[in-house]
Design an enzyme around this catalytic site. Structure first.
Site, short mmCIF file in Angstrom:
data_model
loop_
_atom_site.label_atom_id
_atom_site.label_comp_id
_atom_site.label_asym_id
_atom_site.label_seq_id
_atom_site.Cartn_x
_atom_site.Cartn_y
_atom_site.Cartn_z
NE ARG A 1 1.01 4.59 13.19
CZ ARG A 1 0.68 4.06 12.02
NH1 ARG A 1 -0.48 4.36 11.45
NH2 ARG A 1 1.50 3.21 11.42
CE LYS B 1 -0.68 0.24 5.06
NZ LYS B 1 -0.05 1.54 5.27
CG ASP B 2 3.58 2.19 2.87
OD1 ASP B 2 2.52 2.81 3.07
OD2 ASP B 2 4.21 1.59 3.75
NE ARG C 1 -7.17 3.47 3.30
CZ ARG C 1 -7.47 2.76 4.38
NH1 ARG C 1 -8.71 2.32 4.55
NH2 ARG C 1 -6.56 2.48 5.29
CB CYS D 1 0.29 6.69 -0.85
SG CYS D 1 1.28 5.60 -1.90
#
Length: 580
Positions: free
Chosen positions: A158, A86-87, A134, A245
């Site tokens: 995180r 996805k990156d 997103r 992205c």
């Protein structure tokens, strides 16, 4: 199977815990197949790692975790790199490819929250950390009462920020949480029909050099065709929407009974507008294109135009005149990508349609000989970034550094070529004020008897050489690459035939090959009357007119930036004429 020449491969990775886990996982899979190969890990710090204060959308998002590895691949420091798919940007330079797509696990997002909260039970006003537009757009579409704030750091960082009370919750990729053994902190696994994942989420991509056939053969052993087919459809959906992205675009595809089923989504960052499309087909690429067109027709165009208008990367000079304009970019893939990005930032919908591709000549021994005798020349003149790329690759292959080029002066035809040289480490000694080969030849500081090395295309204009020779120079013309017709994707051809607002030509070869490709599929193909034909310079314009095209504008400054400025100028003038 032919014997391998290399049994030692260097693997590039980021330093985060997740990146290292993914890299070691790929190494383990490779070593099961190739037990004799030695795999060495080399760690790098990317732009996204170095800047943890800025939200990813503000950094541009695209390539912040991957560009450093492409530089390392180009320099042959590493043989391949492992990424979260996805990156990885959907448009990468032609010299790089995805050698394997593998190990897709849970593609969903998950929630880590204090007090075991779920999306439904988070209290009003709860602070949710995410730097993904997103995720933000879909979260706010469900819960407008929540407060979204950017959050940066590795997955474990995180999670810790939530546990320490800095945030009430955060949204994360389920795959990363699972791989790091942090699943006990998850308070809800979010189904895809609630928050659709990013294209490629949960899968690993192994990137290598396109020409490294040996590494490609090794990587093919761990490639998973069904996973590749699904994520390719997702990435084509993203590509046709002109997204990167950081854009608020989601997609999820899966194979069911041999058919590709996919859901795609485009949403405004505030969650106020959501366009969701879905379908199935035998061909995932065709399905992706069809769903992208459907999404644009159902409102995604206005969402993306507004997103680009308010993006921090959008130049102010366009005044919105390119909003929604469908602009065809015809130059080779590697050079088309930054131009498409610039157009998208201005609100246009770029259609990337490379009509040409660049091939190094099969025999580069004359270039190697010239490099060995570089001290015998007074100047090396570069008239394209393609020449820079091939020259630099052979220079490195000869074991030389950019500093070794200082024995000769270097000239570049324009600022883009100059930047390519500077990025490699060679600062040009001369760049003409007018960015054309003739101006370069006229302005070069030479005297009779100077020897000039001119590495360039197999077929090129003679004027530059004639001017240099007329001035007394001895010119060694060295063909090192050829321009050939590209194989244009049929979905792109169909997209162009739907109608466009402008087409950008950057060379005579792009004109010739583009029109040949379009007329092979549609012998009567013509551009609609309102479409604007834009050329980077007078030579390109002449080529366009010779095959019967109407040229609406020629860039005053013969660069892609100048071409875009002219495009903005043409549509600005038309807007004034209409009284807008």
């Amino acid at each position: 199977m032919p014997p391998f020449q290399k049994n030692h491969l260097v693997v590039g990775t980021r330093k985060s815990g997740l990146a290292l886990w993914q890299t070691k996982h790929v190494i383990e899979r490779l070593q099961r197949v190739w037990p004799d190969v030695v795999l060495e890990i080399r760690s790098y710090v990317t732009e996204g790692d170095a800047n943890v204060e800025t939200a990813l959308p503000e950094m541009g998002g695209k390539g912040v975790f991957t560009t450093r590895f492409e530089q390392a691949l180009a320099a042959e420091e590493i043989d391949f790199a492992v990424h979260s798919l996805k990156d990885l940007p959907v448009d990468t330079a032609r010299e790089f490819t995805i050698g394997a797509v593998t190990s897709r696990i849970d593609p969903r997002d998950c929630l880590v929250a204090r007090n075991a909260w779920t999306l439904a039970t988070l209290p009003r006003g709860a602070v949710v950390g995410t730097s993904s537009l997103r995720r933000q757009s879909q979260l706010l579409a469900r819960r407008r009462d929540l407060l979204v704030k950017p959050i940066r750091g590795n997955v474990d960082t995180r999670v810790r920020k939530v546990l320490d009370g800095e945030y009430d919750a955060t949204l994360l990729a389920a795959a990363g949480v699972t791989r790091l053994g942090l699943a006990t902190h998850v308070t809800e696994w979010i189904p895809a029909d609630a928050i659709l994942p990013a294209p490629g989420q949960g899968a690993l991509a192994v990137q290598c050099r396109t020409g490294d056939k040996e590494t490609l053969l090794r990587l093919a052993a761990i490639d998973e065709p069904e996973v590749r087919a699904a994520v390719e459809a997702e990435r084509v959906f993203l590509q046709h929407l002109g997204g990167g992205c950081s854009a608020p675009i989601a997609a999820y595809a899966r194979l069911e009974k041999g058919r590709v089923c996919m859901t795609g989504l485009v949403a405004s960052p505030d969650g106020g507008r959501v366009v969701r499309v879905e379908g199935e087909a035998d061909d995932g690429r065709v399905l992706a294109w069809r769903l992208a067109v459907q999404a644009l027709d159902e409102g995604a165009q206005s969402i993306l135009t507004e997103f680009r208008r308010t993006s921090s990367t959008r130049p102010a000079a366009s005044n919105g005149v390119l909003d929604g304009r469908r602009v065809v970019v015809t130059r080779a893939q590697a050079e088309a990508e930054p131009l498409c990005e610039q157009l998208a930032a201005l609100g246009a919908t770029p259609i990337c349609a490379p009509a040409i591709r660049i091939e190094p000549l099969d025999d580069l021994r004359p270039l190697d000989d010239a490099i060995a005798g570089i001290a015998s020349f007074d100047w090396v003149v570069f008239t394209s970034t393609d020449a820079v790329g091939i020259f630099c690759q052979r220079w490195r292959h000869a074991g030389r550094t950019p500093a070794d080029l200082r024995v000769v002066k270097v000239a570049a035809v324009g600022p883009v070529t100059a930047r390519a040289l500077a990025a490699w480490g060679a600062q040009p000694d001369f760049v003409p004020d007018e960015f054309a080969g003739d101006a370069l030849a006229e302005g070069l500081a030479i005297v009779p008897g100077h020897r000039v090395l001119l590495p360039r295309a197999e077929i090129a204009r003679r004027e530059t050489v004639e001017i240099l020779e007329r001035r007394g120079a001895t010119v060694a013309v060295l063909p090192i690459y050829r321009t050939v017709a590209a194989e244009m994707d049929r979905t792109v051809i169909a997209d162009i035939r739907r109608g466009v607002d402008a087409v950008l030509f950057t060379s005579g070869s792009t004109v010739q090959h583009f029109m040949n490709i379009m007329r092979q599929h549609d012998p009567g193909f013509v551009f609609p009357a309102h479409a604007r034909i834009m050329c980077i310079g007078p030579v390109t314009a002449s080529a366009a007119r010779e095959i019967g095209l109407r040229v609406d504008a020629v860039a005053q400054v013969h660069t892609t930036e100048g071409l875009v400025d002219s495009l903005v100028g043409v549509f600005s003038k038309e807007a004034v004429t209409r009284g807008e």
